[in-house]
Design a protein around this motif. Structure first.
Motif, mmCIF file in Angstrom:
data_model
loop_
_atom_site.group_PDB
_atom_site.id
_atom_site.type_symbol
_atom_site.label_atom_id
_atom_site.label_comp_id
_atom_site.label_asym_id
_atom_site.label_seq_id
_atom_site.Cartn_x
_atom_site.Cartn_y
_atom_site.Cartn_z
ATOM 1 N N SER A 18 -30.832 94.257 79.264
ATOM 2 C CA SER A 18 -30.457 94.220 77.534
ATOM 3 C C SER A 18 -30.634 92.300 77.539
ATOM 4 O O SER A 18 -31.669 92.002 76.734
ATOM 5 C CB SER A 18 -29.387 94.384 77.961
ATOM 6 N N GLN A 19 -30.388 91.852 78.375
ATOM 7 C CA GLN A 19 -30.449 90.810 78.189
ATOM 8 C C GLN A 19 -31.757 89.826 78.265
ATOM 9 O O GLN A 19 -32.005 88.770 77.573
ATOM 10 C CB GLN A 19 -29.750 89.372 79.446
ATOM 11 N N LEU A 23 -33.800 87.942 74.914
ATOM 12 C CA LEU A 23 -34.590 86.815 75.153
ATOM 13 C C LEU A 23 -35.533 86.921 74.401
ATOM 14 O O LEU A 23 -36.642 85.612 74.260
ATOM 15 C CB LEU A 23 -34.286 86.697 76.390
ATOM 16 N N ALA A 24 -36.665 87.746 75.463
ATOM 17 C CA ALA A 24 -38.200 87.526 74.674
ATOM 18 C C ALA A 24 -38.069 88.299 73.526
ATOM 19 O O ALA A 24 -39.424 87.488 73.225
ATOM 20 C CB ALA A 24 -38.796 89.754 75.041
ATOM 21 N N ASN A 25 -37.602 89.373 72.818
ATOM 22 C CA ASN A 25 -37.641 88.789 71.395
ATOM 23 C C ASN A 25 -37.304 88.082 70.725
ATOM 24 O O ASN A 25 -37.967 87.543 69.271
ATOM 25 C CB ASN A 25 -36.003 90.252 70.593
ATOM 26 N N GLU A 26 -36.343 87.127 70.643
ATOM 27 C CA GLU A 26 -36.039 85.468 69.802
ATOM 28 C C GLU A 26 -37.282 85.146 70.553
ATOM 29 O O GLU A 26 -37.119 84.378 69.489
ATOM 30 C CB GLU A 26 -34.577 85.708 70.523
ATOM 31 N N ALA A 29 -41.183 86.605 73.009
ATOM 32 C CA ALA A 29 -42.563 87.130 74.065
ATOM 33 C C ALA A 29 -43.067 88.948 74.650
ATOM 34 O O ALA A 29 -42.535 89.330 74.380
ATOM 35 C CB ALA A 29 -41.388 86.372 75.540
ATOM 36 N N ILE A 30 -44.058 88.982 75.347
ATOM 37 C CA ILE A 30 -44.874 89.755 75.730
ATOM 38 C C ILE A 30 -43.591 90.200 76.745
ATOM 39 O O ILE A 30 -43.369 89.709 77.369
ATOM 40 C CB ILE A 30 -45.563 89.595 76.451
ATOM 41 N N ASN A 31 -42.782 91.610 77.055
ATOM 42 C CA ASN A 31 -41.607 92.545 77.355
ATOM 43 C C ASN A 31 -42.247 92.989 78.037
ATOM 44 O O ASN A 31 -42.545 94.297 78.221
ATOM 45 C CB ASN A 31 -40.758 92.886 76.605
ATOM 46 N N LEU A 32 -42.005 92.193 79.605
ATOM 47 C CA LEU A 32 -42.566 92.757 80.966
ATOM 48 C C LEU A 32 -40.894 92.974 81.659
ATOM 49 O O LEU A 32 -41.074 93.261 82.621
ATOM 50 C CB LEU A 32 -43.465 92.582 81.649
ATOM 51 N N SER A 33 -40.075 93.236 80.891
ATOM 52 C CA SER A 33 -38.737 92.594 81.494
ATOM 53 C C SER A 33 -38.339 94.538 82.206
ATOM 54 O O SER A 33 -38.111 94.787 83.099
ATOM 55 C CB SER A 33 -38.133 92.243 80.537
ATOM 56 N N GLN A 34 -37.868 94.811 80.621
ATOM 57 C CA GLN A 34 -37.203 96.092 80.716
ATOM 58 C C GLN A 34 -37.818 97.224 81.075
ATOM 59 O O GLN A 34 -39.782 97.515 81.034
ATOM 60 C CB GLN A 34 -36.589 97.058 79.523
#
Ligand SMILES: Cc1ncc(COP(=O)(O)O)c(C=O)c1O
Length: 382
Positions: A18-19, A23-26, A29-34
Motif C-alpha cells: 500500500s505504501q 507513493l507511485a500514485n503521488e 510513477a509506473i506501478n510495478l510494486s503491488q
C-alpha cells in the motif's frame, strides 16, 4: 476520553504494498510494486459472472463453497498432481488466499506454539501468527539464489513447533522448490505432528519447463498440510478475492469451524462462473507461457542496464540487484526510483523481519506490454 486498549499488533503499520502504491500514485510513477495485473481478465469469465448474477444466483453460498466449484478444484489438483481431495469434505472456498492463510493459522496456532517461516516472506504470515499468541521462527533465504540449507533449517524445529509455512513458488524471490527440498522436508517432519501451511498461490506460474511440486504430490506431506491457492492470481482477478484451502478432512473440519464465523461463505455468482470457466483447462494451463513471455520481455529490456537480474523461476516478480548502481539501502533506493525515475518497486528488506538489505528490489511484470515498455525505458536511464 476513553483509554485505548493496547494494540494487539503494536509493530504493524500499513503494508509496504500500500505504501509503494501510494507513493507511485503521488508521483505518477509506473506501478510495478503491488502484485496485480493492469490488464483485463478474459471476457468469457466476465460474461459468466454476469450470466449467473442475472440468472438470480445472488444469495449465500453453502459455507464450504459451491459444489460445482469444489469439484473443478478437485479435478484440477488431481490432473496436475495426481492427488485426491474429496470436493465436499476436503476443499473450502475462501475469500482469497489471505483469508485462507488467516483461517488456517487461527485454527491451529495457540499461545506459545512455534511457527517456522522462510524469509523473504509474504507479509501476512507473521502478524497472523502473533495475533494468536504464536512465536515466529525465521529461516532467512538469501540472494542471489535463495536456497534453503535444510540442515540449518532443522535447528529451528523444537517440541513446540506447530506449523511450517511454505510459499512455493516464492513471492518475492521467484524461487521454486525442487524435489530435493521436498524430500528434506519429508525427513524433517517425519514422526512429528507438525502441520504445513503451503501457500501455492503462484502454482501455475512456473517457467522454463520446470514443474511446480505441490505439497499434495507427497502423501507424507499431504496428510498434514493445508494447501492454499488463489483465483486472483490464476485468472487475473485479484480484486475478486477468492481462493481455496484443500486439506484432509480432519484438518478441514477444524478449519471450517473458524471459517464459518470468519467469512461464512464466499461470493456465489463468482464461484459458479469460476466452476464453468475451469472446465477448460487451457484457461490455466496456458498461464506459464503467458507470463514467461512477460518475464522474458522485461529481462531482455533490462539486459543492457547495470541491474543484476536474479533468477525468476516462477511467480510474476522479477528481482533486481542494484549494487552496481547505488549503495543506498533498498528502501531508500526504491523510494528514489519512484520519485526520480517514475518506477515503483518493492524493497526486499520489507520481506525480512530484521530488514536484511542485500540491495535487491522486486518488480511485478503482470503488466501490459506498454507498461513494461515504459518501465524499461525509465530504468534504462539509470
Ligand atoms: C504469496 C502470496 N500469498 C497469498 C497472497 C494473497 O492472495 P489473495 O489476493 O488471493 O488473498 C498473495 C498475494 O499477493 C501472495 O503473493
Amino acid at each position: 476520553m476513553i483509554q485505548l486498549p493496547l494494540s494487539k499488533l503494536s509493530n504493524v503499520g500499513t503494508t509496504i504494498f500500500s505504501q509503494m502504491t501510494q507513493l507511485a500514485n503521488e508521483n505518477e510513477a509506473i506501478n510495478l510494486s503491488q502484485g496485480f495485473p493492469d490488464f483485463m481478465p478474459d471476457s468469457e469469465l466476465l460474461d459468466l459472472v454476469n450470466h449467473f448474477i442475472k440468472k438470480g444466483f445472488n444469495q449465500y453460498a453453502p459455507m464450504g463453497g459451491m459444489i460445482s466449484l469444489k469439484e473443478e478444484i478437485a479435478r484440477k489438483i488431481e490432473n496436475s498432481h495426481a492427488a485426491i481431495y474429496h470436493p465436499d469434505s476436503e476443499i473450502t472456498v475462501t475469500a482469497g488466499g489471505t483469508q485462507a492463510i488467516f483461517t488456517a493459522i487461527a485454527t491451529f496456532v495457540k499461545k506459545d506454539d512455534e511457527v517456522i517461516i522462510f524469509e523473504p516472506a509474504y507479509d501476512c504470515y507473521e502478524p497472523t501468527v502473533e495475533l494468536f499468541g504464536g512465536i515466529v521462527k525465521r529461516f532467512e533465504m538469501k540472494a542471489p539464489d535463495y536456497e534453503i540449507d535444510w540442515n540449518a533449517m532443522k535447528n529451528l524445529i523444537s517440541e513446540n513447533t506447530k506449523m511450517i509455512i511454505l510459499n512455493n513458488p516464492n513471492n518475492p524471490s521467484g524461487k521454486v522448490l525442487k524435489e530435493n527440498d521436498l524430500q528434506e522436508l519429508i525427513k524433517i517432519v517425519e514422526g512429528t505432528s507438525i502441520l504445513i501451511l503451503s501457500d501455492e498461490v503462484y502454482e501455475n506460474i512456473v517457467f522454463d519447463g520446470k514443474q511446480h511440486l505441490s505439497i499434495c504430490k507427497y502423501p507424507e506431506l499431504k496428510n498434514r498440510s493445508l494447501l492454499i491457492a488463489s483465483f486472483g492470481k490464476l485468472f487475473h482477478v485479484t480484486g475478486w478475492k477468492i481462493g481455496y484451502c484443500a486439506a484432509p478432512k480432519i484438518l478441514t473440519d477444524e478449519f471450517r469451524k473458524i471459517h464459518q464465523f470468519n467469512v461464512f461463505s464466499v461470493n456465489t455468482p463468482i464461484q459458479l462462473a469460476l466452476a464453468e470457466y475451469m472446465k477448460d483447462e487451457n484457461h490455466y494451463n496456458s498461464l506459464n507461457v503467458f507470463f514467461q513471455e512477460k518475464r522474458d520481455f522485461l529481462k531482455q529490456g533490462l539486459v543492457t542496464t547495470s541491474f543484476e537480474l536474479l533468477d525468476c523461476e516462477g511467480t510474476y516478480f522479477q528481482s533486481l540487484r542494484y549494487d552496481k548502481i547505488s549503495d543506498k539501502n533498498d528502501f531508500e533506493f526504491a523510494r528514489e526510483l519512484t520519485v526520480n525515475h517514475k518506477v515503483a518497486s518493492v524493497p526486499f528488506s520489507s520481506f525480512y523481519k530484521n530488514k536484511l538489505n542485500e540491495h535487491v528490489i522486486r518488480l511485478c511484470f503482470a503488466k501490459k506490454q506498454e507498461t513494461l515498455e515504459k518501465a524499461i525505458e525509465n530504468l534504462s536511464k539509470l
